[in-house]
Design an enzyme around this catalytic site. Structure first.
Site, PDB file in Angstrom:
ATOM      1  N   ASN A  10       6.779   5.637   1.170  1.00 50.11           N
ATOM      2  CA  ASN A  10       5.780   4.544   2.835  1.00 50.11           C
ATOM      3  C   ASN A  10       6.442   4.048   3.487  1.00 50.11           C
ATOM      4  O   ASN A  10       8.324   3.682   3.306  1.00 50.11           O
ATOM      5  CB  ASN A  10       6.034   2.805   1.187  1.00 50.11           C
ATOM      6  N   ASP A  12       6.000   1.791   5.035  1.00 52.16           N
ATOM      7  CA  ASP A  12       5.119   0.216   5.625  1.00 52.16           C
ATOM      8  C   ASP A  12       6.402  -0.326   6.861  1.00 52.16           C
ATOM      9  O   ASP A  12       6.675  -1.839   7.975  1.00 52.16           O
ATOM     10  CB  ASP A  12       5.242  -0.879   5.266  1.00 52.16           C
ATOM     11  N   HIS A  13       7.804  -0.574   6.150  1.00 55.94           N
ATOM     12  CA  HIS A  13       8.910  -1.623   6.108  1.00 55.94           C
ATOM     13  C   HIS A  13      10.358  -0.972   7.975  1.00 55.94           C
ATOM     14  O   HIS A  13      10.566  -1.790   8.205  1.00 55.94           O
ATOM     15  CB  HIS A  13       9.532  -2.205   5.161  1.00 55.94           C
ATOM     16  N   ARG A  57      -2.622  -4.393   5.765  1.00 55.88           N
ATOM     17  CA  ARG A  57      -2.771  -5.322   5.151  1.00 55.88           C
ATOM     18  C   ARG A  57      -3.303  -5.787   6.341  1.00 55.88           C
ATOM     19  O   ARG A  57      -3.709  -5.978   7.088  1.00 55.88           O
ATOM     20  CB  ARG A  57      -0.889  -5.591   5.396  1.00 55.88           C
ATOM     21  N   HIS A  62       2.749  -5.577   9.161  1.00 56.07           N
ATOM     22  CA  HIS A  62       3.616  -5.181   9.619  1.00 56.07           C
ATOM     23  C   HIS A  62       2.555  -3.323  10.460  1.00 56.07           C
ATOM     24  O   HIS A  62       2.569  -3.525  11.485  1.00 56.07           O
ATOM     25  CB  HIS A  62       4.431  -3.852   8.491  1.00 56.07           C
ATOM     26  N   GLU A  82      -3.073   2.590   1.644  1.00 54.78           N
ATOM     27  CA  GLU A  82      -2.549   1.333   0.536  1.00 54.78           C
ATOM     28  C   GLU A  82      -4.279   0.187   1.492  1.00 54.78           C
ATOM     29  O   GLU A  82      -3.678   0.074   2.468  1.00 54.78           O
ATOM     30  CB  GLU A  82      -1.662   1.077   0.236  1.00 54.78           C
ATOM     31  N   THR A 113       3.365  -5.974  -2.669  1.00 55.00           N
ATOM     32  CA  THR A 113       1.541  -6.319  -3.469  1.00 55.00           C
ATOM     33  C   THR A 113       2.763  -5.923  -5.263  1.00 55.00           C
ATOM     34  O   THR A 113       3.295  -5.523  -5.822  1.00 55.00           O
ATOM     35  CB  THR A 113       1.400  -4.928  -4.013  1.00 55.00           C
ATOM     36  N   GLY A 226       9.213   3.332  -0.545  1.00 51.17           N
ATOM     37  CA  GLY A 226       9.937   3.263   0.306  1.00 51.17           C
ATOM     38  C   GLY A 226      10.909   2.142   0.543  1.00 51.17           C
ATOM     39  O   GLY A 226      11.762   2.968   1.099  1.00 51.17           O
ATOM     40  N   HIS A 227      10.891   0.913   0.225  1.00 48.05           N
ATOM     41  CA  HIS A 227      11.989   0.128   0.702  1.00 48.05           C
ATOM     42  C   HIS A 227      13.418   0.308   0.135  1.00 48.05           C
ATOM     43  O   HIS A 227      14.582   0.811   1.307  1.00 48.05           O
ATOM     44  CB  HIS A 227      11.579  -1.082  -0.571  1.00 48.05           C
TER      45      HIS A 227
HETATM   46  N1  PXP Z   1       2.974   1.674  -4.041  1.00 46.05           N
HETATM   47  C1  PXP Z   1       1.804   0.883  -3.583  1.00 46.05           C
HETATM   48  C2  PXP Z   1       1.135   0.475  -4.068  1.00 46.05           C
HETATM   49  C3  PXP Z   1       3.384  -0.193  -3.148  1.00 46.05           C
HETATM   50  O1  PXP Z   1       2.475  -1.335  -3.033  1.00 46.05           O
HETATM   51  C4  PXP Z   1       4.380  -0.724  -2.948  1.00 46.05           C
HETATM   52  C5  PXP Z   1       4.864  -1.450  -1.976  1.00 46.05           C
HETATM   53  O2  PXP Z   1       4.608  -1.235  -0.423  1.00 46.05           O
HETATM   54  C6  PXP Z   1       4.766   0.807  -3.460  1.00 46.05           C
HETATM   55  C7  PXP Z   1       4.502   1.746  -3.363  1.00 46.05           C
HETATM   56  C8  PXP Z   1       6.302   1.173  -2.526  1.00 46.05           C
HETATM   57  O3  PXP Z   1       7.223   0.106  -3.070  1.00 46.05           O
HETATM   58  P1  PXP Z   1       9.071  -0.066  -2.882  1.00 46.05           P
HETATM   59  O4  PXP Z   1       8.292  -0.674  -1.453  1.00 46.05           O
HETATM   60  O5  PXP Z   1       9.528  -1.008  -3.305  1.00 46.05           O
HETATM   61  O6  PXP Z   1       9.561   1.291  -2.583  1.00 46.05           O
END
Ligand code: PXP
Length: 259
Positions: A10, A12-13, A57, A62, A82, A113, A226-227
């Site tokens: 993921n 996103d960040h 979102r 982001h 997502e 989320t 992701g994070h």
């Molecule tokens: N899966 C979903 C459905 C999410 O909403 C998120 C957070 O955006 C993640 C996985 C990934 O979570 P993390 O960034 O804590 O790894």
């Protein structure tokens, strides 16, 4: 032999970091706008990512539409989008045609989320949305807490995948009793999903520490992380980044610019 669990990264960040500086993206022209989520996605694929996940979102905090479109055009693995179950987002996804969608709840005030979708409260609506996605050839997953009533709802909705929310487990990690309770809850949930023919993914709060235990949960198909991966990338990349900047300060124009 144990089945390989896939990794969806993921990103996103990476866009969170970009938006912290370039709010005007994509209107910012003629400037180097960094970091580029697409470049990061391609590097993640090079390193073995099995898929790329992004969350567009509602507040566009982001990832932006243009990011998703560029990813759709260029990544080689699978694009997992997502998405909230709103008409605007469903329309966007149906036009974009990602390989899969993960339907997530969305509240503007949340940092990320923070809980699963209450599918049990929205069965008819979600059944219609899932059918539209399936008709468009898009694989549907529902982001759910590991609860029997949500699994029952997923079955009624006709979702082939559930992504189980691992946040409660991750948050309980340093409390031995709570952690083993949450782990058992996840194991029961993936067993129950498998019994009704639903495949299980998992995500949220999975880290380099807790992943060793998460992979013991039965029937897992893919983890979406992701994070923690982006944090690790910052740490493992910082030395080279500082070294290179020092060299450029020292050597000025004798160092050829990097693209
Ligand atoms: N899966 C979903 C459905 C999410 O909403 C998120 C957070 O955006 C993640 C996985 C990934 O979570 P993390 O960034 O804590 O790894």
């Amino acid at each position: 032999m144990k089945k390989t669990i896939l990794l969806g990264v993921n990103i996103d960040h990476s866009a969170t970091l970009r938006q912290a500086r370039y709010r005007e993206y994509p209107r910012t022209c003629g400037q180097m706008v960094e970091p580029d989520p697409l470049a990061l996605a391609l590097a993640a694929e090079q390193a073995g990512a099995d898929g790329i996940t992004v969350h567009l979102r509602e507040d566009r905090r982001h990832i932006q539409e243009r990011d998703v479109q560029r990813l759709r055009e260029s990544i080689r693995t699978r694009l997992n989008l997502e998405t909230a179950a709103t008409p605007e987002m469903v329309d966007f996804a149906l036009k974009l045609k990602p390989d899969s969608v993960c339907i997530v709840p969305e509240r503007r005030e949340e940092v990320s989320t923070e809980g699963g979708l209450d599918a049990a409260a929205r069965i008819d609506e979600l059944r219609g949305i899932a059918a539209d996605f399936a008709a468009a050839g898009i694989v549907v997953s529902l982001f759910l807490d590991p609860e029997q009533k949500q699994i029952d709802a997923a079955e009624k909705i006709g979702a082939p995948f559930i992504e189980f929310h691992t946040g409660a487990y991750a948050n309980a990690y340093y409390d031995r009793d709570a952690r083993s309770r949450e782990l058992r809850r996840l194991c029961r949930a993936t067993e129950a999903a498998a019994n009704v023919g639903i495949a299980s993914n998992a995500g949220h709060g999975i880290s380099y520490v807790n992943v060793a235990e998460i992979v013991e949960v039965p029937h897992l198909h893919e983890l979406n992380i992701g994070h923690s991966i982006l944090c690790r990338a910052l740490m493992t990349g910082i030395e080279e980044a500082v070294r290179e900047m020092k060299a450029r300060i020292r050597n000025g124009l004798t160092v050829p610019p990097r693209p």
